[in-house]
Design a protein around this motif. Structure first.
Motif, PDB file in Angstrom:
ATOM      1  N   ASP A 168       0.817  -1.218   0.000  1.00 38.09           N
ATOM      2  CA  ASP A 168       0.000   0.000   0.000  1.00 38.09           C
ATOM      3  C   ASP A 168       0.849   1.264   0.000  1.00 38.09           C
ATOM      4  OD1 ASP A 168       0.868  -0.117   2.596  1.00 38.09           O
ATOM      5  OD2 ASP A 168      -1.105   0.088   3.503  1.00 38.09           O
ATOM      6  N   HIS A 169       2.140   1.121   0.201  1.00 38.17           N
ATOM      7  CA  HIS A 169       3.085   2.223   0.015  1.00 38.17           C
ATOM      8  C   HIS A 169       4.501   1.648   0.030  1.00 38.17           C
ATOM      9  CE1 HIS A 169       3.881   2.021   4.338  1.00 38.17           C
ATOM     10  NE2 HIS A 169       4.949   2.743   4.101  1.00 38.17           N
ATOM     11  N   ILE A 170       5.419   2.391  -0.577  1.00 37.45           N
ATOM     12  CA  ILE A 170       6.827   2.022  -0.513  1.00 37.45           C
ATOM     13  C   ILE A 170       7.624   3.258  -0.127  1.00 37.45           C
ATOM     14  CG2 ILE A 170       6.702   0.074  -2.123  1.00 37.45           C
ATOM     15  CD1 ILE A 170       7.791   1.908  -4.329  1.00 37.45           C
ATOM     16  N   SER A 171       8.770   3.024   0.454  1.00 37.32           N
ATOM     17  CA  SER A 171       9.653   4.106   0.856  1.00 37.32           C
ATOM     18  C   SER A 171      10.988   3.916   0.157  1.00 37.32           C
ATOM     19  CB  SER A 171       9.835   4.062   2.380  1.00 37.32           C
ATOM     20  OG  SER A 171      10.671   5.105   2.794  1.00 37.32           O
ATOM     21  N   LEU A 172      11.410   4.944  -0.592  1.00 37.85           N
ATOM     22  CA  LEU A 172      12.695   4.909  -1.291  1.00 37.85           C
ATOM     23  C   LEU A 172      13.464   6.162  -0.914  1.00 37.85           C
ATOM     24  CD1 LEU A 172      11.392   3.882  -4.840  1.00 37.85           C
ATOM     25  CD2 LEU A 172      12.373   2.376  -3.112  1.00 37.85           C
ATOM     26  N   HIS A 173      14.674   5.970  -0.424  1.00 32.67           N
ATOM     27  CA  HIS A 173      15.479   7.090   0.068  1.00 32.67           C
ATOM     28  C   HIS A 173      14.630   7.879   1.059  1.00 32.67           C
ATOM     29  CE1 HIS A 173      18.737   6.124  -2.640  1.00 32.67           C
ATOM     30  NE2 HIS A 173      17.942   6.218  -3.694  1.00 32.67           N
ATOM     31  N   ASP A 202      16.758   7.712  -7.928  1.00 27.47           N
ATOM     32  CA  ASP A 202      18.175   7.565  -7.597  1.00 27.47           C
ATOM     33  C   ASP A 202      18.582   6.097  -7.464  1.00 27.47           C
ATOM     34  OD1 ASP A 202      18.842  10.216  -7.753  1.00 27.47           O
ATOM     35  OD2 ASP A 202      18.701  10.594  -5.597  1.00 27.47           O
ATOM     36  N   GLY A 203      18.201   5.299  -8.466  1.00 24.05           N
ATOM     37  CA  GLY A 203      18.632   3.917  -8.538  1.00 24.05           C
ATOM     38  C   GLY A 203      17.696   2.902  -7.912  1.00 24.05           C
ATOM     39  N   LEU A 204      16.767   3.317  -7.083  1.00 24.61           N
ATOM     40  CA  LEU A 204      15.868   2.382  -6.409  1.00 24.61           C
ATOM     41  C   LEU A 204      14.475   2.404  -7.024  1.00 24.61           C
ATOM     42  CD1 LEU A 204      16.747   3.012  -2.643  1.00 24.61           C
ATOM     43  CD2 LEU A 204      17.662   1.254  -4.181  1.00 24.61           C
ATOM     44  N   GLY A 205      13.792   1.264  -6.959  1.00 21.48           N
ATOM     45  CA  GLY A 205      12.391   1.180  -7.353  1.00 21.48           C
ATOM     46  C   GLY A 205      12.129   0.575  -8.711  1.00 21.48           C
ATOM     47  N   ASN A 217      12.509  -2.334  -9.821  1.00 21.83           N
ATOM     48  CA  ASN A 217      12.106  -3.735  -9.775  1.00 21.83           C
ATOM     49  C   ASN A 217      10.630  -3.976  -9.499  1.00 21.83           C
ATOM     50  OD1 ASN A 217      13.085  -2.656  -7.192  1.00 21.83           O
ATOM     51  ND2 ASN A 217      12.412  -4.610  -6.349  1.00 21.83           N
ATOM     52  N   TYR A 218       9.872  -2.979  -9.134  1.00 22.72           N
ATOM     53  CA  TYR A 218       8.460  -3.190  -8.824  1.00 22.72           C
ATOM     54  C   TYR A 218       7.652  -3.418 -10.105  1.00 22.72           C
ATOM     55  CZ  TYR A 218       9.494  -1.705  -4.089  1.00 22.72           C
ATOM     56  OH  TYR A 218      10.006  -1.617  -2.833  1.00 22.72           O
ATOM     57  N   PRO A 219       6.744  -4.402 -10.108  1.00 26.37           N
ATOM     58  CA  PRO A 219       5.939  -4.658 -11.307  1.00 26.37           C
ATOM     59  C   PRO A 219       4.825  -3.632 -11.507  1.00 26.37           C
ATOM     60  CG  PRO A 219       5.353  -6.205  -9.582  1.00 26.37           C
ATOM     61  CD  PRO A 219       6.525  -5.403  -9.076  1.00 26.37           C
ATOM     62  N   ASP A 220       4.479  -2.906 -10.454  1.00 29.94           N
ATOM     63  CA  ASP A 220       3.457  -1.847 -10.507  1.00 29.94           C
ATOM     64  C   ASP A 220       4.162  -0.493 -10.517  1.00 29.94           C
ATOM     65  OD1 ASP A 220       1.123  -3.652 -10.057  1.00 29.94           O
ATOM     66  OD2 ASP A 220       2.082  -3.938  -8.115  1.00 29.94           O
ATOM     67  N   VAL A 221       3.408   0.564 -10.777  1.00 29.06           N
ATOM     68  CA  VAL A 221       3.964   1.918 -10.730  1.00 29.06           C
ATOM     69  C   VAL A 221       3.377   2.625  -9.512  1.00 29.06           C
ATOM     70  CG1 VAL A 221       4.006   4.171 -11.886  1.00 29.06           C
ATOM     71  CG2 VAL A 221       4.453   2.084 -13.185  1.00 29.06           C
ATOM     72  N   TYR A 222       4.254   3.353  -8.831  1.00 29.07           N
ATOM     73  CA  TYR A 222       3.905   4.124  -7.640  1.00 29.07           C
ATOM     74  C   TYR A 222       4.174   5.576  -7.891  1.00 29.07           C
ATOM     75  CZ  TYR A 222       3.895  -0.395  -5.324  1.00 29.07           C
ATOM     76  OH  TYR A 222       3.612  -1.696  -4.969  1.00 29.07           O
ATOM     77  N   LYS A 223       3.403   6.461  -7.224  1.00 27.13           N
ATOM     78  CA  LYS A 223       3.662   7.895  -7.353  1.00 27.13           C
ATOM     79  C   LYS A 223       4.030   8.463  -5.989  1.00 27.13           C
ATOM     80  CE  LYS A 223      -1.075   9.614  -6.970  1.00 27.13           C
ATOM     81  NZ  LYS A 223      -2.105  10.428  -7.598  1.00 27.13           N
ATOM     82  N   ALA A 224       4.850   9.504  -6.026  1.00 28.46           N
ATOM     83  CA  ALA A 224       5.290  10.154  -4.800  1.00 28.46           C
ATOM     84  C   ALA A 224       4.102  10.820  -4.114  1.00 28.46           C
ATOM     85  CB  ALA A 224       6.377  11.187  -5.104  1.00 28.46           C
ATOM     86  N   VAL A 225       4.098  10.744  -2.790  1.00 24.72           N
ATOM     87  CA  VAL A 225       3.033  11.413  -2.007  1.00 24.72           C
ATOM     88  C   VAL A 225       3.596  12.612  -1.285  1.00 24.72           C
ATOM     89  CG1 VAL A 225       1.533   9.427  -1.740  1.00 24.72           C
ATOM     90  CG2 VAL A 225       3.349   9.787  -0.095  1.00 24.72           C
TER      91      VAL A 225
END
Length: 179
Positions: free
Chosen positions: A4-9, A166-169, A171-179
């Motif tokens: 339901d959310h991911i955190s990158l950097h 910045d290099g992460l993310g 690999n996810y099969p779905d697309v996420y947007k910044a909140v």
């Protein structure tokens, strides 16, 4: 299962487009390419790194004889375009008289695409088109004619399905947007 959310950097991202939605968009682009290039042998020029998932999935649906080459350019740092395009890895195929389609993950400002189109046009292809999974029309800073667009999206910063922060993310099969 999609988180339901991911955190990158230092950023949080929420689900935006599912793998099923992306697959449908890819198949739609592939069907148009198959129709428009029937009887031809196009050269697909894939722009690394971000387009790798789009290109792999797209080519599974291409029924034409075709060739694929990869180039690497960069114009991003963090979450925004630097406006400076650096060609990092070049193309070795002869393009003269051939139908060429640039495969890109996302076109936003258009800086990278304008540079690529100008550079490849000098090599005198029979035709030169762009197929992109994502287009951000409100961000375009160049006059571009992009014939094959999977999805037009607003100016959200997105990751997943090959796109990174910045290099992460990537690999996810779905697309996420910044909140």
């Amino acid at each position: 299962m999609t988180p339901d959310h991911i955190s990158l950097h230092n950023k949080q991202f929420e689900p935006y487009l599912s793998a099923a939605q992306l697959s449908e968009a890819v198949q739609t682009v592939a069907a148009r390419l198959n129709q428009d290039y029937a009887g031809q042998t196009p050269l697909f020029v894939a722009v690394l790194n971000g387009s790798f998932m789009f290109v792999a999935d797209l080519l599974k649906h291409i029924t034409l004889d075709c060739e694929v080459s990869f180039i690497k350019v960069a114009s991003y740092q963090g979450t925004s375009s630097t406006g400076e395009v650096r060609e990092l890895l070049g193309l070795t195929e002869d393009l003269q008289g051939r139908p060429v389609i640039i495969l890109e993950d996302i076109v936003d400002t258009g800086h990278t695409m304008r540079r690529l189109l100008d550079t490849l046009a000098e090599k005198q292809p029979a035709s030169l088109e762009v197929a992109t999974l994502f287009l951000k029309p409100e961000c375009l800073q160049h006059e571009l004619s992009i014939r094959y667009v999977g999805l037009s999206i607003p100016n959200d910063f997105i990751v997943g399905y090959g796109l990174d922060y910045d290099g992460l993310g990537r690999n996810y099969p779905d697309v996420y947007k910044a909140v």
